[in-house]
Write a protein that holds these residues in place. Structure first.
Motif, short mmCIF file in Angstrom:
data_model
loop_
_atom_site.label_atom_id
_atom_site.label_comp_id
_atom_site.label_asym_id
_atom_site.label_seq_id
_atom_site.Cartn_x
_atom_site.Cartn_y
_atom_site.Cartn_z
N ASN A 97 33.14 50.17 83.20
CA ASN A 97 34.37 49.84 82.50
C ASN A 97 35.40 49.30 83.50
OD1 ASN A 97 37.30 50.71 81.68
ND2 ASN A 97 36.18 50.69 79.74
N THR A 99 39.51 47.78 83.31
CA THR A 99 40.69 47.50 82.49
C THR A 99 41.75 46.84 83.36
OG1 THR A 99 40.25 49.45 81.10
CG2 THR A 99 42.46 48.48 80.99
N ASP A 132 43.32 43.79 79.09
CA ASP A 132 41.97 43.23 78.92
C ASP A 132 40.96 44.26 79.45
OD1 ASP A 132 40.15 40.93 78.34
OD2 ASP A 132 39.72 41.16 80.47
N GLN A 133 40.02 44.66 78.59
CA GLN A 133 39.08 45.72 78.96
C GLN A 133 37.64 45.24 78.76
OE1 GLN A 133 38.37 49.58 76.60
NE2 GLN A 133 39.85 50.17 78.19
N LYS A 134 36.84 45.45 79.78
CA LYS A 134 35.42 45.10 79.71
C LYS A 134 34.59 46.37 79.84
CE LYS A 134 31.85 42.19 81.82
NZ LYS A 134 31.54 41.21 82.89
N THR A 135 33.82 46.66 78.79
CA THR A 135 32.93 47.83 78.80
C THR A 135 31.50 47.34 78.56
OG1 THR A 135 34.69 49.20 77.86
CG2 THR A 135 32.44 50.07 77.75
N TYR A 138 30.74 44.25 76.36
CA TYR A 138 31.77 44.07 75.34
C TYR A 138 33.14 43.91 75.99
CZ TYR A 138 28.13 45.73 72.18
OH TYR A 138 26.96 45.88 71.50
N ASN A 139 33.96 43.09 75.36
CA ASN A 139 35.34 42.86 75.81
C ASN A 139 36.31 43.20 74.69
OD1 ASN A 139 33.87 40.89 77.82
ND2 ASN A 139 35.95 41.18 78.59
N SER A 141 40.69 43.39 74.01
CA SER A 141 42.02 43.09 74.55
C SER A 141 43.06 43.38 73.48
CB SER A 141 42.13 41.63 74.99
OG SER A 141 41.99 40.76 73.89
N THR A 179 41.89 49.35 73.37
CA THR A 179 41.72 49.68 74.80
C THR A 179 42.20 51.07 75.15
OG1 THR A 179 43.88 48.75 75.33
CG2 THR A 179 41.97 47.26 75.42
#
Length: 342
Positions: A97, A99, A132-135, A138-139, A141, A179
């Motif tokens: 993750n 952020t 903006d969060q990338k897990t 998956y993205n 925002s 997020t």
């Protein structure tokens, strides 16, 4: 994700309240009133995420640009852009993750001058946040508005340059449905440039306007005497350090012709009158004008002029000779006038 919020309301609010209460009473004339400024800062940000199943790196580098307008000696309107960095979560050595937070801010900056160079300030306003969060693959925002509080200290390097250190707190950044929310803490060191004149010209010195005339019929001329300027001297630009009562070396040189004239004319007395500009409290300015006039009088007595011949008076903001709405005008109004009396 679960977010653990950190509250800094008591400490920040107390500093801002102190600035609000003290500013109008303590500030003397502010050199940068009526000027725009720009600056940049960099430092450290912190997000307090609450996961217990991974290795959370919630400290990040941050950087900003900002600008504002100094309306008077205690109030500015300031805005800026903040890149607050990335929070990263790792599981088994792999990043799962990340952020990233950026925002724009707008708020009121409230100043309290501690000395002629040191300045305490508080800030209150709002920020518009982009998260903006990338897990994994998956993205997510989102965008939201937050309360912004801040406090810091500035040091004036010169008329145009100030260095500042600052703490800011952004409340509930992000949205719970995407997020998640977190408070953001930001500590920074910055440099500001003010777009105005330094007004660092030398003081207006006392100058001779006429020469003593001796009778042409006399075979041996009488010794020339020091001429009598009207007024004897006007000490304005550069006569005093900012918010100080101490005479500069240039100001003392301007008083030397007055000493010489009074030595040659023992029947003449002198009036020393101090003035300030209209910035700051009238009571404070009155006392400041009296102290500055007394410093000029002290210089005359230190150089042999009897204090019984010197009348000292402070008139504060009265009788301006220039426009107080400009930095140049205020500089001219912060002056000492010396006139002769029979």
């Amino acid at each position: 994700m679960n977010i653990k919020q950190m509250s800094f309301y008591p400490s920040v609010a107390s500093i801002i309240s102190l600035s609000l209460l003290m500013s109008p009473q303590v500030n003397a004339a502010a050199e940068n009133a009526g000027e725009f400024y720009l600056g940049a800062k960099t430092g450290w940000s912190n997000f307090d995420f609450g996961q217990n199943d991974g290795d959370i790196d919630d400290d990040a580098w941050a950087g900003s640009v900002y600008g504002g307008y100094q309306f008077n000696e205690w109030f500015s309107l300031e805005g800026g852009y903040n890149y607050l960095g990335n929070s990263k979560e790792h599981v088994a050595g792999s990043e799962v993750n990340k952020t990233q937070i950026q925002n724009g801010e707008l708020g009121a900056k409230l100043d309290w001058n501690l000395t002629s160079a040191w300045n305490l300030f508080g800030k209150v306003g709002t920020s518009y946040n982009y998260v903006d969060q990338k897990t994994g693959a998956y993205n997510d925002s989102d965008e939201n508005w937050s309360l912004m509080l801040g406090a810091g200290v500035e040091y004036q390097l010169s008329h145009n340059w100030r260095v500042r250190t600052e703490y800011q707190w952004f409340d509930n950044v992000g949205e719970s449905s995407t997020t998640g929310k977190t408070d953001v803490n930001y500590v920074s060191l910055g440099l500001s440039y003010y777009f105005g004149s330094s007004d660092s010209a030398a003081p207006v010195a006392a100058a001779a306007t006429t020469a003593a005339v001796v009778a042409a019929q006399e075979p041996e001329p009488e010794p020339a005497v020091v001429e009598e300027p009207l007024p004897a001297a006007t000490l304005s630009k550069g006569a005093f350090e900012h918010n100080s009562v101490e005479l500069t070396s240039d100001a003392k040189s301007s008083l030397d012709p007055v000493v010489t004239y009074l030595e040659q004319r023992p029947e003449i007395n002198v009036a020393v009158i101090g003035y300030t500009d209209s910035t700051g409290a009238a009571e404070y300015n009155q006392k400041l004008s009296e102290k500055r006039a007394q410093k000029a009088a002290d210089y005359l007595t230190e150089n042999g002029i009897d204090e019984s011949r010197i009348n000292v008076e402070g008139k504060g903001e009265e009788n301006p000779i220039a426009d107080n709405s400009t930095a140049e005008g205020r500089e001219q109004n912060r002056r000492i006038e010396i006139t002769y009396q029979d």
